[in-house]
Design a protein around this motif. Structure first.
Motif, PDB file in Angstrom:
ATOM      1  N   UNK A  23       0.611  -1.015   0.019  1.00 12.37           N
ATOM      2  CA  UNK A  23      -0.141  -0.083   0.020  1.00 12.37           C
ATOM      3  C   UNK A  23       0.908   1.266  -0.194  1.00 12.37           C
ATOM      4  N   UNK A  24       1.885   1.154   0.945  1.00  8.62           N
ATOM      5  CA  UNK A  24       2.889   2.522   0.875  1.00  8.62           C
ATOM      6  C   UNK A  24       3.465   2.556  -0.433  1.00  8.62           C
ATOM      7  N   UNK A  25       4.051   1.466  -1.374  1.00  6.09           N
ATOM      8  CA  UNK A  25       4.579   1.787  -2.666  1.00  6.09           C
ATOM      9  C   UNK A  25       3.563   2.327  -3.338  1.00  6.09           C
ATOM     10  N   UNK A  26       2.480   1.897  -3.420  1.00  4.96           N
ATOM     11  CA  UNK A  26       1.101   2.347  -4.381  1.00  4.96           C
ATOM     12  C   UNK A  26       1.145   3.726  -4.023  1.00  4.96           C
ATOM     13  N   UNK A  27       0.852   4.221  -2.819  1.00  2.00           N
ATOM     14  CA  UNK A  27       0.642   5.476  -2.444  1.00  2.00           C
ATOM     15  C   UNK A  27       1.774   6.423  -2.791  1.00  2.00           C
ATOM     16  N   UNK A  28       2.855   6.109  -2.656  1.00  2.95           N
ATOM     17  CA  UNK A  28       4.275   6.807  -3.074  1.00  2.95           C
ATOM     18  C   UNK A  28       4.328   6.948  -4.622  1.00  2.95           C
ATOM     19  N   UNK A  29       3.744   6.023  -5.291  1.00  6.56           N
ATOM     20  CA  UNK A  29       3.711   6.272  -6.653  1.00  6.56           C
ATOM     21  C   UNK A  29       2.668   7.363  -7.293  1.00  6.56           C
ATOM     22  N   UNK A  30       1.414   7.309  -6.450  1.00  6.32           N
ATOM     23  CA  UNK A  30       0.534   8.453  -6.642  1.00  6.32           C
ATOM     24  C   UNK A  30       0.869   9.650  -6.069  1.00  6.32           C
ATOM     25  N   UNK A  31       1.918   9.804  -5.389  1.00  5.53           N
ATOM     26  CA  UNK A  31       2.130  10.833  -4.630  1.00  5.53           C
ATOM     27  C   UNK A  31       1.287  11.286  -3.560  1.00  5.53           C
ATOM     28  N   UNK A  32       0.674  10.368  -2.801  1.00  2.00           N
ATOM     29  CA  UNK A  32      -0.218  10.637  -1.817  1.00  2.00           C
ATOM     30  C   UNK A  32      -0.158   9.842  -0.568  1.00  2.00           C
ATOM     31  N   UNK A  33       0.914   9.852   0.108  1.00  2.04           N
ATOM     32  CA  UNK A  33       0.969   8.979   1.279  1.00  2.04           C
ATOM     33  C   UNK A  33       0.214   9.507   2.592  1.00  2.04           C
ATOM     34  N   UNK A  34      -0.961   9.063   3.029  1.00  2.00           N
ATOM     35  CA  UNK A  34      -1.743   9.723   3.844  1.00  2.00           C
ATOM     36  C   UNK A  34      -1.244   9.209   5.179  1.00  2.00           C
ATOM     37  N   UNK A  35      -0.794   9.983   6.250  1.00  2.00           N
ATOM     38  CA  UNK A  35      -0.411   9.347   7.431  1.00  2.00           C
ATOM     39  C   UNK A  35      -0.875  10.163   8.608  1.00  2.00           C
ATOM     40  N   UNK A  36      -0.878   9.701   9.923  1.00  2.00           N
ATOM     41  CA  UNK A  36      -1.733  10.560  10.919  1.00  2.00           C
ATOM     42  C   UNK A  36      -0.536  10.977  11.791  1.00  2.00           C
ATOM     43  N   UNK A  87      -4.536  14.618   9.962  1.00  3.42           N
ATOM     44  CA  UNK A  87      -4.059  13.800   8.734  1.00  3.42           C
ATOM     45  C   UNK A  87      -3.660  14.408   7.903  1.00  3.42           C
ATOM     46  N   UNK A  88      -2.416  13.949   7.478  1.00  6.39           N
ATOM     47  CA  UNK A  88      -1.764  14.596   6.383  1.00  6.39           C
ATOM     48  C   UNK A  88      -1.277  13.810   5.215  1.00  6.39           C
ATOM     49  N   UNK A  89      -0.973  14.371   4.119  1.00  7.90           N
ATOM     50  CA  UNK A  89      -0.490  13.908   2.874  1.00  7.90           C
ATOM     51  C   UNK A  89       1.137  14.297   2.830  1.00  7.90           C
ATOM     52  N   UNK A  90       1.752  13.166   2.641  1.00  8.74           N
ATOM     53  CA  UNK A  90       3.104  13.251   2.608  1.00  8.74           C
ATOM     54  C   UNK A  90       3.328  13.173   1.015  1.00  8.74           C
ATOM     55  N   UNK A  91       4.267  14.168   0.603  1.00  5.87           N
ATOM     56  CA  UNK A  91       4.556  13.886  -0.845  1.00  5.87           C
ATOM     57  C   UNK A  91       4.392  15.132  -1.552  1.00  5.87           C
ATOM     58  N   UNK A  92       4.461  15.021  -2.845  1.00  5.72           N
ATOM     59  CA  UNK A  92       4.300  16.444  -3.757  1.00  5.72           C
ATOM     60  C   UNK A  92       2.607  16.801  -3.738  1.00  5.72           C
ATOM     61  N   UNK A  93       1.693  16.254  -3.223  1.00  3.75           N
ATOM     62  CA  UNK A  93       0.610  16.560  -3.150  1.00  3.75           C
ATOM     63  C   UNK A  93       0.232  16.884  -1.503  1.00  3.75           C
ATOM     64  N   UNK A  94       1.207  17.366  -0.919  1.00  6.97           N
ATOM     65  CA  UNK A  94       0.787  17.725   0.562  1.00  6.97           C
ATOM     66  C   UNK A  94      -0.460  18.333   0.829  1.00  6.97           C
ATOM     67  N   UNK A  95      -0.867  17.947   1.854  1.00  2.56           N
ATOM     68  CA  UNK A  95      -2.299  18.569   2.380  1.00  2.56           C
ATOM     69  C   UNK A  95      -2.345  18.285   3.826  1.00  2.56           C
ATOM     70  N   UNK A  96      -3.190  19.021   4.465  1.00  4.70           N
ATOM     71  CA  UNK A  96      -3.371  18.508   6.010  1.00  4.70           C
ATOM     72  C   UNK A  96      -4.824  18.881   6.117  1.00  4.70           C
ATOM     73  N   UNK A  97      -5.641  18.083   7.083  1.00  7.26           N
ATOM     74  CA  UNK A  97      -7.062  18.381   7.645  1.00  7.26           C
ATOM     75  C   UNK A  97      -6.805  19.212   8.916  1.00  7.26           C
ATOM     76  N   UNK A  98      -7.925  19.988   9.237  1.00  2.00           N
ATOM     77  CA  UNK A  98      -7.679  20.541  10.525  1.00  2.00           C
ATOM     78  C   UNK A  98      -7.556  19.309  11.692  1.00  2.00           C
TER      79      UNK A  98
END
Length: 161
Positions: A117-130, A146-157
């Motif tokens: 799952x981590x490999x697939x998430x990294x390929x998409x550039x969307x590794x969701x972590x807590x 909840x944060x997205x690690x990688x090129x598509x960085x994002x964070x929920x409040x």
């Protein structure tokens, strides 16, 4: 005498309002960078995360927040992949503090399904972590972000308990 009573009533009202507003700090993650999330089969992970966290004191008038040596962790699919300490800091009413934190993991073994799952998430550039910055000396407070690690960085409040 009336001015003194009126002043006391105004102070009491402001104090009560500030108590209600000031129940929890507002926490957000402004930036996260990860190194060492290599997913080569058979190898362990030893990641290193640089995280920028913003903590805002919601008190409008009275309360100063001080924090010392809280614990922070970051996880992927329920597996803790990095941890560290929050630095000591104080902030006055209506103030925000920006913290740079380093979280590290060492020799972490992921189950094959989690690794895939981590490999697939990294390929998409969307590794969701807590991410979980938490605790101070006086009141245990815990945040969950909840944060997205990688090129598509994002964070929920972040939610704070």
């Amino acid at each position: 005498c009336y001015l003194l009573i009126l002043g006391f009533i105004v102070f009491l009202v402001l104090f009560i309002i500030d108590c209600v507003i000031s129940s929890h700090p507002k926490i957000s993650i402004d930036r996260i960078a990860a190194l060492g999330l290599d997913t080569t089969p058979g190898l362990t992970l030893s990641p290193h995360f640089n995280i920028t966290v913003r903590i805002k004191n919601p008190s409008k008038f009275f309360f100063k927040d001080c924090y010392s040596y809280g614990y922070s962790a970051i996880s992927y699919s329920g597996v803790t992949v990095g941890e560290g300490l929050l630095p000591v800091f104080c902030q006055g009413p209506r103030k925000s503090t920006v913290l740079e934190m380093v979280l590290r993991g060492s020799d972490i073994v992921l189950a094959d399904g989690v690794r895939d799952r981590l490999v697939e998430d990294q390929r998409r550039g969307e590794v969701v972590m807590e991410a979980q910055p938490s605790e101070n000396d006086f009141i245990e407070q815990s945040a969950w972000c909840q944060v997205v690690v990688g090129p598509k960085f994002g964070s929920t409040p972040c939610s704070v308990e």
